[in-house]
Design an enzyme around this catalytic site. Structure first.
Site, PDB file in Angstrom:
ATOM      1  CG  MET A 285      43.215  44.181  37.404  1.00  0.00           C
ATOM      2  SD  MET A 285      44.356  43.025  37.889  1.00  0.00           S
ATOM      3  CE  MET A 285      46.022  43.621  37.851  1.00  0.00           C
ATOM      4  NE  ARG A 286      39.263  49.033  41.128  1.00  0.00           N
ATOM      5  CZ  ARG A 286      39.587  50.322  40.945  1.00  0.00           C
ATOM      6  NH1 ARG A 286      40.387  50.942  41.756  1.00  0.00           N
ATOM      7  NH2 ARG A 286      39.167  50.876  39.758  1.00  0.00           N
TER       8      ARG A 286
ATOM      9  CG  ASN B  78      43.481  36.714  43.235  1.00  0.00           C
ATOM     10  OD1 ASN B  78      43.012  36.823  42.282  1.00  0.00           O
ATOM     11  ND2 ASN B  78      44.862  36.948  43.677  1.00  0.00           N
TER      12      ASN B  78
ATOM     13  CG  HIS C  29      49.716  37.093  41.768  1.00  0.00           C
ATOM     14  ND1 HIS C  29      49.042  38.413  41.721  1.00  0.00           N
ATOM     15  CD2 HIS C  29      51.011  36.968  41.923  1.00  0.00           C
ATOM     16  CE1 HIS C  29      50.309  39.022  41.646  1.00  0.00           C
ATOM     17  NE2 HIS C  29      51.474  38.209  41.766  1.00  0.00           N
TER      18      HIS C  29
HETATM   19  C1  GAR Z   1      45.664  37.391  34.475  1.00  0.00           C
HETATM   20  O1  GAR Z   1      47.017  37.327  34.075  1.00  0.00           O
HETATM   21  C2  GAR Z   1      45.673  37.397  35.704  1.00  0.00           C
HETATM   22  O2  GAR Z   1      46.458  36.373  36.587  1.00  0.00           O
HETATM   23  C3  GAR Z   1      45.939  38.731  36.344  1.00  0.00           C
HETATM   24  O3  GAR Z   1      45.044  39.550  35.476  1.00  0.00           O
HETATM   25  C4  GAR Z   1      45.334  38.852  34.273  1.00  0.00           C
HETATM   26  C5  GAR Z   1      43.681  38.862  33.882  1.00  0.00           C
HETATM   27  O4  GAR Z   1      43.541  38.108  32.644  1.00  0.00           O
HETATM   28  N1  GAR Z   1      45.383  38.975  37.868  1.00  0.00           N
HETATM   29  C6  GAR Z   1      46.150  39.684  38.406  1.00  0.00           C
HETATM   30  O5  GAR Z   1      47.059  40.375  38.250  1.00  0.00           O
HETATM   31  C7  GAR Z   1      45.415  39.844  40.142  1.00  0.00           C
HETATM   32  N2  GAR Z   1      46.452  40.635  40.677  1.00  0.00           N
HETATM   33  P1  GAR Z   1      42.253  37.730  32.118  1.00  0.00           P
HETATM   34  O6  GAR Z   1      41.094  38.985  32.349  1.00  0.00           O
HETATM   35  O7  GAR Z   1      42.342  37.665  30.568  1.00  0.00           O
HETATM   36  O8  GAR Z   1      41.716  36.704  32.722  1.00  0.00           O
END
Ligand code: GAR
Length: 267
Positions: free
Chosen positions: A135-136, A157, A159
């Site tokens: 998340m960075r 990545n 998203h």
């Molecule tokens: C996932 O939904 C991913 O798409 C999102 O964080 C979650 C992580 O879940 N990523 C973002 O929002 C990136 N900007 P996880 O830790 O269970 O894989």
């Protein structure tokens, strides 16, 4: 079958995407191996998943670096090879009206953290870096030190939205609040902007009248666990090619965009 690709992963949270990638490597759906898991968050639950599979882990505590910088900006040592002017000219994470002091603070703190990430990644050479719920935002300082082969990006990545709609930190929430009737997830290569890089793959799902943010997150995550390993598999098979395209629109304007072409499977 060729040699297994070496995959580095960065996470911030629960690591369910990381788990899907680990499982796909173990079942040989992906011809690859995860060589490290790094995080910006010492509490990330996904670290335990990595440890369970004997994958080396490390932490670069972004929050404490940012706190320290706020207290004592003069005391913080910027990386030796850091050039603020150059980074300012290339980063495209900010709206145009953002004042330069804010941008400089952001770039300085992130470059300190990113130099630390690079140092910790050094013992583990890798072919592909996957951001799995990291998340960075990464700055050009980091990106250019990983993408050393022009035309062959290697930071992916995932998203939680159908990009280019709803970039940012809450893709499913933003999709729901907007009243969208479909949602989805996107895997893309990283560029200097926020969630703006060339798209590799997408999956979508229907949003029904009785769906809630929680239920659409569930639908979305289930698709993420399929999509991410599939995209990594294509990378491992060397089937992802980035191409710079120039299009002419009906109104005469030129549109330039780097896109991903998926090559056919070699038999
Ligand atoms: C996932 O939904 C991913 O798409 C999102 O964080 C979650 C992580 O879940 N990523 C973002 O929002 C990136 N900007 P996880 O830790 O269970 O894989």
């Amino acid at each position: 079958m060729g040699e297994k690709i070496r995959i580095g992963a960065l996470i911030s949270g629960g690591g369910t995407n990381l788990q899907a990638i680990i499982d796909s490597c173990e079942s040989e759906k992906i011809d690859g191996k995860i060589v490290f898991v790094g995080t910006d968050n010492p509490e990330a639950k996904g670290l335990a998943r990595a440890a369970k599979h004997n994958i080396p882990t490390f932490v670069v505590d972004y929050s404490s670096i940012i706190r320290e910088y706020r207290k004592n900006p003069g005391e913080m040592r910027l990386p030796g090879d850091f050039e603020m002017k150059d980074l300012l000219s290339r980063i495209s994470l900010f709206p145009p009206e953002t004042d330069s002091e804010k941008k400089e603070k952001f770039i300085a703190t992130r470059a300190i953290a990113e130099a630390e990430l690079i140092k910790k990644m050094k013992p583990y050479p890798f072919d592909l870096l996957v951001l799995a719920g990291f998340m960075r935002n990464l700055t050009p300082y980091f990106i250019d030190r990983i993408n050393t082969d022009p035309g062959n990006p290697r930071i992916m990545n995932i998203h939680p939205a159908l990009l280019p709609a709803f970039p940012g930190t809450d893709g499913y929430g933003d999709t729901f609040r907007y009243g969208s009737k479909i949602g989805g997830c996107t895997v893309h290569f990283i560029d200097y902007g926020e969630d703006s890089g060339p798209i590799i793959g997408q999956r979508s799902f229907q949003i029904d009248p009785d769906d809630t943010i929680d239920s659409i997150k569930k639908k979305g995550l289930a698709l993420e666990w399929e999509l991410y390993p599939e995209c990594i598999r294509l990378f491992a098979q060397k089937r992802l090619k980035t191409v710079k395209m120039t299009y002419k629109r009906d109104d005469g304007k030129e549109v330039k965009r780097t896109v991903v072409k998926i090559l056919k499977c070699e038999q």
